[in-house]
Design a protein around this motif. Sequence first.
Motif, PDB file in Angstrom:
ATOM      1  N   VAL A  14       0.837  -1.205   0.000  1.00  7.81           N
ATOM      2  CA  VAL A  14       0.000   0.000   0.000  1.00  7.81           C
ATOM      3  C   VAL A  14       0.867   1.249   0.000  1.00  7.81           C
ATOM      4  N   LEU A  15       1.924   1.250   0.802  1.00  9.51           N
ATOM      5  CA  LEU A  15       2.798   2.426   0.849  1.00  9.51           C
ATOM      6  C   LEU A  15       3.487   2.651  -0.499  1.00  9.51           C
ATOM      7  N   GLY A  16       3.963   1.563  -1.123  1.00 12.84           N
ATOM      8  CA  GLY A  16       4.578   1.708  -2.438  1.00 12.84           C
ATOM      9  C   GLY A  16       3.597   2.170  -3.490  1.00 12.84           C
ATOM     10  N   SER A  17       2.358   1.689  -3.408  1.00 15.00           N
ATOM     11  CA  SER A  17       1.338   2.112  -4.362  1.00 15.00           C
ATOM     12  C   SER A  17       1.019   3.596  -4.193  1.00 15.00           C
ATOM     13  N   GLY A 108      -8.569  -3.881  -2.680  1.00 14.36           N
ATOM     14  CA  GLY A 108      -9.559  -3.413  -1.714  1.00 14.36           C
ATOM     15  C   GLY A 108      -8.920  -2.718  -0.530  1.00 14.36           C
ATOM     16  N   LEU A 109      -7.804  -3.279  -0.028  1.00 16.67           N
ATOM     17  CA  LEU A 109      -7.094  -2.641   1.086  1.00 16.67           C
ATOM     18  C   LEU A 109      -6.525  -1.296   0.668  1.00 16.67           C
ATOM     19  N   LEU A 110      -5.979  -1.221  -0.526  1.00 17.83           N
ATOM     20  CA  LEU A 110      -5.431   0.045  -1.025  1.00 17.83           C
ATOM     21  C   LEU A 110      -6.521   1.102  -1.147  1.00 17.83           C
ATOM     22  N   ILE A 111      -7.665   0.727  -1.695  1.00 19.28           N
ATOM     23  CA  ILE A 111      -8.762   1.689  -1.856  1.00 19.28           C
ATOM     24  C   ILE A 111      -9.285   2.149  -0.503  1.00 19.28           C
ATOM     25  N   SER A 112      -9.465   1.223   0.435  1.00 25.63           N
ATOM     26  CA  SER A 112      -9.961   1.598   1.760  1.00 25.63           C
ATOM     27  C   SER A 112      -9.017   2.575   2.445  1.00 25.63           C
ATOM     28  N   THR A 113      -7.702   2.310   2.323  1.00 27.08           N
ATOM     29  CA  THR A 113      -6.730   3.205   2.947  1.00 27.08           C
ATOM     30  C   THR A 113      -6.743   4.581   2.282  1.00 27.08           C
ATOM     31  N   ALA A 114      -6.771   4.607   0.957  1.00 26.09           N
ATOM     32  CA  ALA A 114      -6.759   5.886   0.249  1.00 26.09           C
ATOM     33  C   ALA A 114      -8.021   6.700   0.528  1.00 26.09           C
ATOM     34  N   ASP A 123      -1.185   8.070   5.949  1.00 22.11           N
ATOM     35  CA  ASP A 123      -1.566   8.222   7.356  1.00 22.11           C
ATOM     36  C   ASP A 123      -1.572   6.837   7.983  1.00 22.11           C
ATOM     37  N   ASP A 124      -0.725   6.638   9.004  1.00 17.94           N
ATOM     38  CA  ASP A 124      -0.591   5.316   9.631  1.00 17.94           C
ATOM     39  C   ASP A 124      -1.901   4.816  10.220  1.00 17.94           C
ATOM     40  N   GLU A 125      -2.645   5.686  10.890  1.00 15.10           N
ATOM     41  CA  GLU A 125      -3.878   5.259  11.540  1.00 15.10           C
ATOM     42  C   GLU A 125      -4.914   4.785  10.516  1.00 15.10           C
ATOM     43  N   SER A 126      -4.967   5.453   9.394  1.00 14.94           N
ATOM     44  CA  SER A 126      -5.913   5.046   8.349  1.00 14.94           C
ATOM     45  C   SER A 126      -5.590   3.646   7.845  1.00 14.94           C
ATOM     46  N   PHE A 127      -4.303   3.368   7.643  1.00 19.52           N
ATOM     47  CA  PHE A 127      -3.931   2.023   7.198  1.00 19.52           C
ATOM     48  C   PHE A 127      -4.228   0.987   8.275  1.00 19.52           C
ATOM     49  N   GLU A 128      -3.929   1.302   9.532  1.00 26.02           N
ATOM     50  CA  GLU A 128      -4.163   0.341  10.613  1.00 26.02           C
ATOM     51  C   GLU A 128      -5.642  -0.026  10.694  1.00 26.02           C
ATOM     52  N   ARG A 129      -6.514   0.952  10.562  1.00 28.95           N
ATOM     53  CA  ARG A 129      -7.956   0.663  10.613  1.00 28.95           C
ATOM     54  C   ARG A 129      -8.381  -0.192   9.429  1.00 28.95           C
TER      55      ARG A 129
END
Length: 405
Positions: A14-17, A108-114, A123-129
């Motif tokens: 996700v971070l690389g994307s 799906g994880l990438l879209i949810s985080t973005a 944002d670390d918290e957004s990815f953790e959630r």
Amino acid sequence: MRAPHLYPLLRGLVLGSFVVLGRELEEGADLPFAFEEHVQRGGPALYELRPLVRAFIEQHEAILRAREDARLAVEELRREPAAAIFSHAHAGPHATEDEALFRTVLLGLLISTAEACGGFDWDDESFERAYALLESSLYGEHRRYTAIAPLAGLSLSKPAELGPGLVVRPSSGSELASHWPESRGLLPRDFGREPDRCCALEFRRDLDAAAAPPDAGAEIADAVSALRLTTAAALAAGPVLFETLDGRPFGIQPVLPIAATQPPGEPSRLDAFRTPIAIEVLAALGDADGDPGLAEALDRWELSLFQNEPFRGEQLRAALSALLGETWPMRCCVLLADDAAMREELHGQLVALANGDEPNAATLDAVRRALVAVLRSRDRAELVHDLDRRLLGLPRREPLRAAAV
């Protein structure tokens, strides 16, 4: 954390994307935005610009999937039985395993985080959630499937449960925007603005982890038919239904054409009197396929809603004949009217219809009410037998259920 070996791989992906997509924006790519209007009762409308990160990410899916971190993450996911079940449940049978894993789990994880970040500023918290939600869904024993179809032509005062997991309730277009920012263009015209365009049908099912999603389109179409029969509303659902699985976007499917097309007529209201009748009618529709005559009558009546003369009259005559037999003018009068004068008047109208005359509003409504009465009886053959007993002057064995809806 239930999968610590997955966490660093997925976080790196996700971070690389984010880096790749951020570079695309710096080089001149456009991130589209949706201009959303949030209508409030008794107050001014609020407006919001929402970045369409989902559409932007999906446009670059091929670039992201070709990256080394995506390949490593897919290889690790392939060793997880839970991930394979999850991907097949979400992606269906038409994708390969690697495509399904990337599209449903990683993308799906990438879209949810973005979406949680509001773009591609990390944002670390957004990815953790987002990762915590993914794990709870990935390793859960059950799935929650939901399909929502907007309605046009119906109003109601409070939510009504029409059947197991099937609810008609107030709705607005803004509730769909969190998952589908582009949904505004897929809703009925003026949805959320007019009193008869503020409702939706919601269909829910709890599934086993390996179970396939249900056929929500058929369930929605049956509910539309039941509401048309009960309320006489010029009702339509869709034109599309929005699906989620475990609270995550699953897909957008077209509603069946007969249910998605709004017939001519006026809107109506689902009130406290009509709701129990709609519940009975919907339950009876599930058994209609076992009665060819009833199924044909229902199909012809619903098709007649969209036709002009002389085709509408032909459909109505064929519907009543399939429903009540060759002596349908007599049987229909006994079914719908207890008063002698009303029965005589209705008989004259039905005889005129049988002779090829154009049906009037009362005749059209009589056909609908006859279908409702037969559906509520739950035994068409027994009902017809009781009608003939009444015509012969014999006492009824039980009251005929012909509610004037």
